[in-house]
Design an enzyme around this catalytic site. Structure first.
Site, short mmCIF file in Angstrom:
data_model
loop_
_atom_site.label_atom_id
_atom_site.label_comp_id
_atom_site.label_asym_id
_atom_site.label_seq_id
_atom_site.Cartn_x
_atom_site.Cartn_y
_atom_site.Cartn_z
N SER A 26 0.54 -1.37 -0.16
CA SER A 26 0.09 -0.05 0.05
C SER A 26 0.72 1.53 0.02
O SER A 26 1.62 1.57 -1.08
CB SER A 26 -0.85 0.04 1.26
OG SER A 26 -1.88 0.66 0.88
N ASP A 63 -9.32 -4.08 -5.28
CA ASP A 63 -8.99 -3.11 -3.93
C ASP A 63 -9.63 -1.99 -3.81
O ASP A 63 -9.99 -1.66 -4.92
CB ASP A 63 -7.51 -2.50 -4.61
CG ASP A 63 -7.30 -2.30 -2.88
OD1 ASP A 63 -7.47 -1.84 -2.06
OD2 ASP A 63 -6.16 -2.80 -2.82
N HIS A 116 -8.03 -5.13 -0.88
CA HIS A 116 -6.71 -4.46 -0.87
C HIS A 116 -6.65 -5.25 0.19
O HIS A 116 -5.07 -5.72 0.72
CB HIS A 116 -7.50 -3.50 0.22
CG HIS A 116 -6.09 -2.39 0.48
ND1 HIS A 116 -5.19 -1.75 0.03
CD2 HIS A 116 -5.40 -2.08 1.45
CE1 HIS A 116 -4.18 -1.34 0.24
NE2 HIS A 116 -4.32 -1.39 1.18
#
Length: 711
Positions: free
Chosen positions: A563, A648, A683
């Site tokens: 991320s 995501d 995610h």
């Protein structure tokens, strides 16, 4: 937009590495990397022209996009085919260390003991409770294995029990877009009520009447949690009680530990605001606690007739504690100092009990837990001696108790749940994490903290762990991990999964770079906005330190981040690609400028205080100067594995997709570049307890293969 993270460690020799490279080159001649079509898209801002040849990938509904992603997956599978058996072996090895039929330490709340447990061979938890006594009959609240049937992805976000213990509000996501469906279960009959709310943020709280629920909803497009609704059981027209209109803020709702107040929180990166309503008066009006003031952050806890306010008011960079009477005006000008600001101690939190309050602090990067009697007769810190440990206050829902439950672990010591009697100062280890397989002995692992000097003279700490038999020299493989954004502190913690690297001679290094809060709030402030590059240069300088001090060499140094940590990976390989043999970038945020200019993308507007607003030229220019996608050049890059999820909601799949395409186009080396897309997940990756280990096994196999350690 962000958040994420997995962790790991590294080592090995040279001859087998050469053999491995030969095998990989052989495989590479068989498999042909996908070449993405180029459709130039001109993007102009502040008079600056950027041409994005891969902008077309933004459309998830375009079959050409899906086709390209599938080709990337096929190529990845072909290139890693020789490690397939090893991946399976790693997965089984990781799984074998985990106790499958495990259960949590029970905690008591409102007359019931609550337990989370797992059954042999099952992926998901079972939530249950027992009335008054642990010897009582078990009552199954939710068996997530049954609820997950027929779904590729499943997540029960949370559940909230009504004050009379008869109902549970629960939220489920089956798509991995963090869009939760809120429902109600009658715990006495097992019936799922007709009440159903789509697209919630996942949390909910009950008023004292056992029929009113407050919950938060998200914007359909941006997924910003912006509205708080009130739902009455049996009705289908919910009432909007709060609408957060500022696009840079989100909102959520919770209940005070005292159970007296329903509280709405509005938050941005730099500013917070709260509204309160007595839980006994669900149809009343919420009252603003203290109106938002840009840059003023505060959090509130209720005790007796007062609110306690954790805040950075009046320049308290590391926060201080203040108090104000619950009745009357609770605005900031009426707050009175309770615990003053300390320049060398970050005050992270406060837990309230009937006779004690507990402070969570951080000094010189280390967790500290301080216990204080309300009457002032006693105060003391819990003793911790290691330099690579993590100690956190755990689940403590009961107010009227002398027992503090906390969690302790270190990079080489499994996690323990400990009950500490704040009156007698006696402790009881309720549970220590079991590491199965018969091979683990914590005496076999060494931990230490080392400090690198950054290019501006600042000392940057790193926590490391390795097997005692691992020789530290230029042939030692190291996996360096960091996150470095949002003030999120990644403390040194134990991982059974990581043992698969440590036991193969790897060293794991956690770099506590600026952008987190490891060394206090100033550490965060010095790694955001127009100082963001400190995050990247700190990581690079930590890598250079590891090499210069003889811990490893560029042929054996690996880096990993997810991320915002994926952004970190993209930035450091643009800055110093020669330092690393391999990189793993998970769900990476790499197209910073384009994403931050698009306020229709989930969570973008709320990120301005972290990265800056590129609609202002100063921030635009600065972002562009480090944005991994914008800064890809025609040069040699390390071996790279990139992962993402098609659904995501935080870092959109097309960011890494475009980045990989551009890297393929421009890189001048013959190193491996792989892109692995989970077509069902978001995610956080796969949702099952053990399914997620398969993704970790892929990442580990990639790194181990580069070291010639595929078995």
């Amino acid at each position: 937009m962000l958040q994420a993270d997995k962790f790991n460690s590294v080592l090995f020799g040279c001859l087998t590495f050469a053999v491995s490279c030969q095998n990989q080159n052989k495989d590479m001649s068989k498999a042909e990397a996908p070449v993405a079509k180029k459709i130039p898209k001109e993007l102009v801002k502040h008079g600056d022209l950027r041409v994005d040849d891969y902008y077309w990938m933004n459309d998830r509904e375009d079959q050409a996009v899906i086709s390209h992603l599938e080709k990337e997956n096929t190529y990845c599978a072909e290139m890693t085919g020789h490690t397939k058996k090893f991946q399976t072996s790693l997965f089984e090895e990781m799984k074998s260390r985990i106790k499958e039929d495990d259960s949590s330490v029970p905690y008591k709340q409102n007359g019931y003991w609550y337990i989370t447990r797992y059954e042999l061979g099952k992926e998901y938890p079972i939530y249950s409770r027992k009335r008054e006594s642990l010897e009582a009959e078990e009552e199954i609240l939710f068996d997530c294995n049954l609820l997950a049937e027929g779904h590729d992805y499943f997540n029960l976000s949370s559940f909230s029990i009504s004050p009379d213990n008869s109902l549970a509000a629960f939220s489920v996501d089956t798509v991995s877009r963090r869009k939760y469906t809120l429902q109600i279960k009658n715990l006495e009959t097992g019936e799922i009520l007709a009440d159903k709310v789509e697209n919630t943020a996942g949390n909910s709280v009950w008023a004292d009447d056992n029929k009113t629920i407050f919950y938060s909803k998200q914007d359909d497009v941006t997924l910003r949690s912006d509205k708080i609704f009130k739902h009455k059981l049996g009705t289908f027209e919910d009432i909007l009680v709060y609408n957060e209109e500022d696009e840079t803020f989100g909102a959520y709702v919770y209940k005070s530990k005292s159970k007296k107040y329903i509280i709405i929180a509005s938050y941005s990166t730099l500013t917070t605001e709260f509204r309160t309503l007595k839980a006994s008066d669900p149809d009343g009006e919420f009252k603003v606690f203290s109106a938002r003031t840009r840059g003023l952050e505060y959090g509130i806890s209720h005790y007796d007739n007062d609110f306690y306010v954790l805040t950075n008011k009046d320049g308290a960079t590391n926060f201080k504690l203040m108090k104000v009477a619950e009745e009357g005006d609770t605005s900031a000008e009426n707050w009175q100092e309770f615990i003053p600001h300390r320049a060398d101690v970050l005050l992270e939190g406060m837990d309230i009990f009937k006779s004690f309050y507990v402070l969570s602090e951080r000094k010189n990067g280390l967790n500290e837990i301080k216990i204080v009697r309300w009457d002032g007769s006693d105060s003391y810190y819990l003793p911790f001696e290691n330099e690579t440990y993590t100690a956190n206050v755990s689940t403590n829902p009961d107010f009227d108790t002398e027992i503090l439950r906390y969690r302790y672990n270190s990079m080489g010591t499994p996690s323990s749940i400990i009950d500490f009697n704040m009156l007698t100062k006696e402790k009881e280890i309720k549970k220590e994490q079991e590491v199965l397989g018969g091979k683990f002995n914590k005496q076999n692992y060494l931990e230490k903290r080392i400090w690198a000097t950054a290019r501006d003279g600042v000392k940057v700490p790193m926590s490391m762990v390795y097997h005692k038999d691992t020789l530290l020299d230029g042939n030692t493989p190291i996996l360096q991990y960091a996150y470095g954004s949002y003030g999120a502190t990644i403390d040194p913690y134990f991982s059974t999964v990581r043992l698969s690297l440590l036991d193969r001679g790897f060293v794991f290094v956690l770099a506590h770079i600026r952008g987190g809060q490891y060394l206090g709030r100033p550490w965060y402030e010095d790694g955001k906005l127009l100082k963001k590059k400190n995050t990247f240069t700190d990581f690079v300088d930590c890598s250079k330190f590891l090499i210069s001090e003889g811990y490893t060499s560029p042929d054996h140094l690996y880096a990993m981040g997810g991320s915002a940590g994926g952004l970190l990976m993209g930035a450091v390989i643009n800055m110093s690609p020669e330092l690393y043999n391999g990189i793993v970038a998970s769900v990476p945020f790499v197209d910073v400028v384009t994403t931050m200019l698009d306020d229709s993308i989930p969570l973008t507007t709320g990120e301005y205080d972290e990265w800056g607003n590129p609609n202002e030229k100063e921030y635009y220019d600065y972002m562009k100067s480090y944005s991994p996608y914008d800064q890809v050049e025609a040069k040699a890059y390390p071996n790279i594995l990139v992962t993402t999820g098609l659904h995501d909601s935080q870092v959109q799949y097309f960011e890494p997709a475009k980045w990989v395409a551009k890297l393929r186009e421009l890189k001048t080396d013959d190193n491996i570049l792989l892109f692995d897309i989970n077509m069902d997940a978001g995610h956080g990756g796969a949702s099952g307890r053990f399914e997620s280990l398969k993704e970790v096994a892929k990442e580990y196999a990639f790194i181990l293969d580069l070291e010639g350690k595929v078995e």
